[in-house]
Design a protein around this motif. Structure first.
Motif, PDB file in Angstrom:
ATOM      1  N   ASP A   1     -15.370  90.046 -13.289  1.00 49.43           N
ATOM      2  CA  ASP A   1     -15.332  89.929 -11.827  1.00 49.43           C
ATOM      3  C   ASP A   1     -14.353  90.901 -11.193  1.00 49.43           C
ATOM      4  N   GLY A   2     -14.363  92.145 -11.690  1.00 47.95           N
ATOM      5  CA  GLY A   2     -13.528  93.158 -11.060  1.00 47.95           C
ATOM      6  C   GLY A   2     -14.209  93.744  -9.839  1.00 47.95           C
ATOM      7  N   PHE A   3     -13.507  94.639  -9.160  1.00 50.82           N
ATOM      8  CA  PHE A   3     -14.053  95.322  -7.990  1.00 50.82           C
ATOM      9  C   PHE A   3     -14.432  96.744  -8.360  1.00 50.82           C
ATOM     10  N   LYS A   4     -15.611  97.166  -7.983  1.00 55.18           N
ATOM     11  CA  LYS A   4     -16.052  98.514  -8.327  1.00 55.18           C
ATOM     12  C   LYS A   4     -15.197  99.577  -7.645  1.00 55.18           C
ATOM     13  N   GLU A   5     -14.495  99.181  -6.570  1.00 52.45           N
ATOM     14  CA  GLU A   5     -13.657 100.133  -5.849  1.00 52.45           C
ATOM     15  C   GLU A   5     -12.349 100.453  -6.581  1.00 52.45           C
ATOM     16  N   THR A   6     -11.953  99.630  -7.576  1.00 49.26           N
ATOM     17  CA  THR A   6     -10.693  99.854  -8.281  1.00 49.26           C
ATOM     18  C   THR A   6     -10.758 101.141  -9.094  1.00 49.26           C
ATOM     19  N   PHE A   7      -9.808 102.038  -8.870  1.00 47.34           N
ATOM     20  CA  PHE A   7      -9.779 103.280  -9.645  1.00 47.34           C
ATOM     21  C   PHE A   7      -9.222 103.011 -11.039  1.00 47.34           C
ATOM     22  N   CYS A   8      -9.908 103.502 -12.044  1.00 49.09           N
ATOM     23  CA  CYS A   8      -9.498 103.258 -13.433  1.00 49.09           C
ATOM     24  C   CYS A   8      -9.158 104.561 -14.142  1.00 49.09           C
ATOM     25  N   THR A   9      -8.091 104.524 -14.938  1.00 46.29           N
ATOM     26  CA  THR A   9      -7.764 105.641 -15.810  1.00 46.29           C
ATOM     27  C   THR A   9      -8.406 105.404 -17.179  1.00 46.29           C
ATOM     28  N   ASP A  10      -7.999 106.183 -18.174  1.00 43.70           N
ATOM     29  CA  ASP A  10      -8.577 106.051 -19.519  1.00 43.70           C
ATOM     30  C   ASP A  10      -7.755 105.122 -20.414  1.00 43.70           C
ATOM     31  N   HIS A  11      -6.931 104.278 -19.819  1.00 40.92           N
ATOM     32  CA  HIS A  11      -5.996 103.411 -20.550  1.00 40.92           C
ATOM     33  C   HIS A  11      -6.304 101.970 -20.169  1.00 40.92           C
ATOM     34  N   TRP A  12      -6.775 101.155 -21.151  1.00 40.08           N
ATOM     35  CA  TRP A  12      -7.279  99.826 -20.856  1.00 40.08           C
ATOM     36  C   TRP A  12      -6.538  98.776 -21.696  1.00 40.08           C
ATOM     37  N   ARG A  13      -6.072  97.723 -21.018  1.00 43.60           N
ATOM     38  CA  ARG A  13      -5.474  96.598 -21.735  1.00 43.60           C
ATOM     39  C   ARG A  13      -6.540  95.517 -21.914  1.00 43.60           C
ATOM     40  N   CYS A  14      -6.781  95.148 -23.159  1.00 40.16           N
ATOM     41  CA  CYS A  14      -7.861  94.222 -23.482  1.00 40.16           C
ATOM     42  C   CYS A  14      -7.248  92.996 -24.174  1.00 40.16           C
ATOM     43  N   ARG A  15      -7.284  91.875 -23.501  1.00 42.62           N
ATOM     44  CA  ARG A  15      -6.594  90.676 -24.001  1.00 42.62           C
ATOM     45  C   ARG A  15      -7.555  89.781 -24.779  1.00 42.62           C
ATOM     46  N   PHE A  16      -7.168  89.527 -26.032  1.00 37.80           N
ATOM     47  CA  PHE A  16      -7.921  88.613 -26.882  1.00 37.80           C
ATOM     48  C   PHE A  16      -7.114  87.329 -27.053  1.00 37.80           C
ATOM     49  N   MET A  17      -7.781  86.216 -26.829  1.00 33.76           N
ATOM     50  CA  MET A  17      -7.142  84.911 -26.959  1.00 33.76           C
ATOM     51  C   MET A  17      -7.927  84.062 -27.949  1.00 33.76           C
ATOM     52  N   PRO A  18      -7.278  83.073 -28.552  1.00 37.41           N
ATOM     53  CA  PRO A  18      -7.999  82.240 -29.521  1.00 37.41           C
ATOM     54  C   PRO A  18      -9.089  81.410 -28.842  1.00 37.41           C
ATOM     55  N   THR A  19     -10.139  81.142 -29.594  1.00 35.70           N
ATOM     56  CA  THR A  19     -11.167  80.246 -29.095  1.00 35.70           C
ATOM     57  C   THR A  19     -10.589  78.842 -29.008  1.00 35.70           C
ATOM     58  N   GLU A  20     -11.236  77.984 -28.297  1.00 35.86           N
ATOM     59  CA  GLU A  20     -10.697  76.659 -28.003  1.00 35.86           C
ATOM     60  C   GLU A  20     -10.286  75.913 -29.264  1.00 35.86           C
ATOM     61  N   ASN A  21      -9.053  75.392 -29.223  1.00 36.23           N
ATOM     62  CA  ASN A  21      -8.496  74.571 -30.300  1.00 36.23           C
ATOM     63  C   ASN A  21      -8.358  75.317 -31.630  1.00 36.23           C
ATOM     64  N   THR A  22      -8.354  76.665 -31.566  1.00 38.45           N
ATOM     65  CA  THR A  22      -8.214  77.450 -32.793  1.00 38.45           C
ATOM     66  C   THR A  22      -6.956  78.311 -32.693  1.00 38.45           C
TER      67      THR A  22
END
Length: 478
Positions: free
Chosen positions: A415-436
């Protein structure tokens, strides 16, 4: 009796050091002096640090270092002696009094009298930087609990010794909730130990504006390294008397005292330099070693001398000044005025011979630390975060799933905005699945699958909770 190490430095350094020491001895300072050679001559003899090993030994033995300005030759890989001294000796506190001397020195703020106490070792000045992608570099902002406790406690102890009424804290913890948030939290904790001293907190941008507009509302200000560096220079400048200011750098073991001006080689040897900046550093030294009554006597005599219109050429002003004097004659005048107090400028009053109490940092009991997720930083040249999310979903497992993608701290997926300017550096957050629960092997597996999928991972940051409280920032928009 305190044994101190001195260095006469370069340019006007020897003249102003001689004048300063003459005043100290005449006032009854209980000091023994050991002189070392630092600066230009040492640099040019082939020592890139500007200081010999035996000189380091003198400083670390005596613990107190009074230093005149030195010249660092340009080029040739020469290192700043000031920077080296602060880092090697752990001088964590930089103290800069900024006081107006109106009407004898022109200023728009005639009743300004504040002290800026700046953390000296960490923050962004740790100098840990990396280029991570074609378009993005990072600088790590390191704030530690020991660093915060030491600098905040010093600020309150200084205020106590100097009979000051209030300590203000400047941070930007509305944005940097973890780093500046820790500084503010420690400030609030330590403030409770000094109920007799007022305390307050300002967001740094508003606080800086107030320093520029209404500096008289502040007394002692404590802040992290970068803010302190900038604001101390602004405050010194608006007093109108940068050349008259002293500075100290304080550590758990050693301390260094100096003027904040340079060597002024164009007037060296002419007996016209103003020794006031180094004298102010020496007065701070006397306070530090518990000779506050001597410091008070000298400071009031110096103020009285200025009030009498006895001025060196740098501050001489027709209609205000009465007598233009040189370095030696100015020192002689201060000595003659020992025991006198000013009537126009405010006389100082220190807590007599109270040395600043600085207990060494005691490490707290460890918190309960729990791994709760991981941020994987990715170098990717695309522009559509939804496309990147599809690639990353291919490396999810039954234990971990992709929660959010940010770019420069702003949420762009989901649900980001297409207007947001993005560079080539992305933070990608991984979280545990429920109760794991997640463990470090799960992180290794994510990185392994990313490598097989030709996803360029450039760094990771493990996400922890401490005593059940998250220890990481949420994304803007999360």
């Amino acid at each position: 009796m305190s044994r101190i190490t001195i260095a006469k430095g370069n340019g006007i350094g020897p003249e102003i050091m001689d004048a300063t020491l003459e005043i100290l001895i005449s006032a009854g300072a209980k000091i023994e002096i050991e002189e070392i050679e630092v600066g230009e001559k040492v640099y040019l003899a082939g020592n890139a640090a500007g200081i010999a090993p035996e000189s380091w030994k003198s400083i670390t033995t005596n613990k107190i270092f009074l230093k005149a300005p030195i010249t660092t030759p340009q080029g040739g890989g020469y290192k700043s002696l000031n920077v080296s001294t602060r880092k090697f000796l752990g001088l964590y506190a930089n103290v800069r009094p900024c006081k107006s001397l109106d009407p004898f020195v022109d200023t728009k703020h005639p009743v300004m009298d504040l002290v800026i106490i700046r953390e000296n070792e960490e923050d962004l000045y740790a100098g840990i930087e990396h280029q991570q992608t074609d378009e993005v570099v990072q600088c790590l902002k390191l704030i530690s609990r020991p660093g915060c406790e030491k600098i905040v406690r010093y600020a309150f102890e200084y205020a106590k010794q100097q009979n000051r009424k209030k300590v203000s804290c400047f941070t930007k913890d509305n944005i940097m909730k973890q780093t500046d948030g820790l500084f503010h939290k420690v400030f609030d904790e330590i403030a409770k130990e000094y109920p007799e001293i007022q305390n307050e907190h300002w967001i740094v941008d508003i606080g800086a504006a107030k320093v520029a507009e209404s500096p008289e509302i502040f007394d002692v200000i404590v802040m992290p390294n970068l803010y302190g560096d900038i604001i101390s220079d602004i405050a010194a400048e608006i007093t109108g008397s940068v050349g008259l200011a002293g500075s100290s750098n304080i550590g758990e073991e050693c301390a260094m005292f100096e003027a904040i001006h340079g060597t002024a080689p164009d007037i060296a040897g002419k007996d016209i330099a103003n020794p006031s900046g180094l004298l102010q550093g020496a007065i701070m030294m006397l306070n530090h070693i518990g000779q506050s009554s001597i410091a008070e006597k000298i400071q009031n005599a110096w103020l009285y001398t200025l009030e009498q219109g006895i001025h060196t050429a740098d501050i001489y002003k027709e209609g205000t000044s009465r007598l233009k004097v040189g370095t030696k004659e100015f020192a002689k005048s201060v000595i003659e005025n020992l025991g006198k107090k000013p009537s126009i400028l405010n006389a100082v009053s220190y807590t007599n011979d109270l040395a600043i109490n600085l207990p060494k940092y005691q490490r707290k009991a460890p918190l309960s630390k729990e791994l709760v997720g991981v941020d994987i930083f990715v170098h990717w040249n695309g522009t559509d975060p939804n496309e990147l999310a599809e690639k990353l979903k291919s490396i999810e497992s039954t234990q971990t799933k992709l929660q959010i993608i940010t770019n420069r701290g702003i949420k762009v997926w989901p649900d980001g905005f297409k207007e947001t300017f993005c560079t080539d550096h992305w933070r990608c957050r991984f979280m545990p699945t429920e109760n794991t629960p997640i463990n470090k092997n799960d992180i290794i597996q994510i990185l392994t699958r990313a490598d097989l999928a030709n996803i360029d991972t450039i760094k990771t940051e493990n996400l922890y909770a401490f005593d059940g409280k998250i220890g990481f920032s949420l994304a803007q928009g999360q």
